[in-house]
Design an enzyme around this catalytic site. Structure first.
Site, short mmCIF file in Angstrom:
data_model
loop_
_atom_site.label_atom_id
_atom_site.label_comp_id
_atom_site.label_asym_id
_atom_site.label_seq_id
_atom_site.Cartn_x
_atom_site.Cartn_y
_atom_site.Cartn_z
N ASN A 129 36.63 37.31 63.06
CA ASN A 129 37.67 36.43 63.59
C ASN A 129 39.08 36.96 63.33
OD1 ASN A 129 38.14 35.94 60.87
ND2 ASN A 129 37.70 33.74 60.96
N GLY A 154 40.69 40.82 58.97
CA GLY A 154 40.35 42.12 59.55
C GLY A 154 41.49 42.68 60.39
N THR A 169 28.71 39.25 44.74
CA THR A 169 29.80 39.62 43.83
C THR A 169 29.39 39.48 42.38
OG1 THR A 169 32.04 39.01 43.11
CG2 THR A 169 30.67 37.25 43.94
N TYR A 228 35.07 30.63 43.94
CA TYR A 228 34.63 31.73 44.80
C TYR A 228 33.28 32.26 44.33
CZ TYR A 228 34.09 36.67 45.96
OH TYR A 228 33.57 37.89 46.31
N ASN A 284 34.52 45.78 41.39
CA ASN A 284 35.84 45.97 42.01
C ASN A 284 35.83 47.10 43.03
OD1 ASN A 284 37.75 44.18 40.19
ND2 ASN A 284 36.31 45.19 38.83
N ILE A 318 51.50 43.83 34.12
CA ILE A 318 50.24 44.05 33.41
C ILE A 318 50.01 42.83 32.52
CG2 ILE A 318 48.98 45.52 31.81
CD1 ILE A 318 50.88 47.81 32.64
N ARG A 345 37.99 47.54 33.76
CA ARG A 345 37.13 47.05 34.83
C ARG A 345 36.29 48.19 35.40
NH1 ARG A 345 38.36 43.19 32.61
NH2 ARG A 345 39.36 41.28 33.38
N ARG A 387 46.29 36.42 31.26
CA ARG A 387 45.87 35.36 32.17
C ARG A 387 44.65 34.65 31.58
NH1 ARG A 387 45.33 38.43 37.90
NH2 ARG A 387 43.93 39.65 36.56
N ASP A 407 40.59 35.82 31.75
CA ASP A 407 40.38 37.26 31.91
C ASP A 407 39.56 37.81 30.75
OD1 ASP A 407 41.49 37.97 34.30
OD2 ASP A 407 43.34 38.77 33.47
#
Length: 328
Positions: free
Chosen positions: A32, A36, A117, A141, A170, A207, A221, A282, A285
């Site tokens: 859609n 993209g 994920t 999510y 990732n 950071i 990560r 954060r 994390d």
């Protein structure tokens, strides 16, 4: 073989489509274009402009073309946004997938590769994370992806739809041959943000934390090159053709890159200053996230080949230079 790639104009989807084309598959992209890009569509692909919420169009698309399988990469993926607008993620990710599955049932498409994920795991309880790790998503999510995996398992039992759920970490990098260069819209991940600073789009990068229990005080990560991911999608489909058995596997490079290492290496490769500053941590994390992809290696014969930090950064910088030609 003809594959329907849903979300095939997006960052990962376009690389998956290119991998299929390179291996002599026919590809129809269904997208859609909410995220993209037109430039990610190849001349040898068929394109259907459509939304996963449009069941009638999904049904028509599968009815008019006999597909051997579906690769499903259509999802909203911003973890932070999912916590403030969960209804958006419920409708698109969960309801959209149900539409895809129901259209597949109606049109006798029996094989689906699902882009899952590592966010389904939540806070790591041990490292490296394997497929037996508890699934306790820390954001909505991740919850939607976990629910989709559960729905897939039921459709396997009830409708004999076989699937491979690829839980990856990732994604980064771009096609090394420079055939894909459509940049992500409003990127949330580290490397695109680093590239935007290098390109002068952003002033600096923050950071989040300098005192993590890691080798340089910044978070670590597991990054995987998008071309390695694309190869895994193809191998997953070949696995279904061979075994007709559903499978869930992690995909990862099995090595970790810290935030500081990513920025320092980007400075060397781009020749740019890349201004960075430390900010507060954060909430939520984890200090380190690493995967084991042993199961993928054993079942799919897959292993990351180009997920080293230099390849991740150099191929991404190549795409950014093409987009900002004359500026950087």
């Amino acid at each position: 073989m003809h594959i329907l790639v849903i979300g095939g104009a997006g960052y990962i989807g376009s690389h998956v489509a290119r991998e299929l084309l390179d291996n002599n598959y026919k590809v129809t992209v269904y997208d859609n274009f909410s995220s993209g890009k037109e430039e990610n569509i190849f001349a040898d692909e068929k394109l259907v402009r459509g939304d996963v919420l449009d069941f009638e169009l999904l049904d028509k698309t599968m009815r008019e073309t006999k597909f051997d399988g579906i690769i499903h990469l259509s999802a909203f993926k911003a973890a932070g946004e999912s916590m403030t607008t969960p209804e958006k993620y419920s409708i698109n990710n969960i309801c959209g997938t149900i539409n895809i599955l129901n259209a597949a049932v109606k049109n006798d498409v029996k094989k689906i590769i699902f882009s899952s994920t590592a966010a389904i795991y939540g806070e790591p309880q041990y490292l490296p994370i394997d497929e037996n790790h508890p699934t306790e998503p820390a954001n909505y999510y991740g919850f939607t992806k976990l629910e989709i995996e559960r729905i897939l398992n039921w459709y396997d039992k009830l409708k004999d739809i076989k699937f491979v759920a690829l839980r990856y970490f990732n994604a980064a990098g771009y096609d090394a041959k420079g055939r894909i260069f459509g940049l992500e819209i409003n990127p949330q991940n580290l490397l695109p943000i680093v590239m935007e600073v290098a390109a002068g789009v952003r002033e600096k990068i923050t950071i989040f934390g300098s005192d993590w229990d890691t080798r340089d005080g910044t978070c670590i990560r597991d990054y995987i090159h998008v071309s390695d991911l694309s190869a895994a999608h193809l191998k997953a489909f070949e696995y279904l053709l061979k075994t007709n058995e559903s499978l869930t596997v992690n995909l990862g490079s099995q090595t970790g890159v810290s935030v500081k290492e990513m920025i320092d290496t980007a400075r060397k490769i781009t020749g740019k200053e890349i201004k960075a500053e430390f900010g507060a941590r954060r909430d939520g994390d984890p200090s380190v996230v690493l995967a084991t992809a042993k199961k993928a290696e054993e079942t799919l014969g897959w292993k990351a080949k180009c997920s080293d930090i230099d390849s991740l950064i150099s191929t991404t910088w190549q795409a950014y230079k093409k987009n900002f030609k004359g500026v950087i």
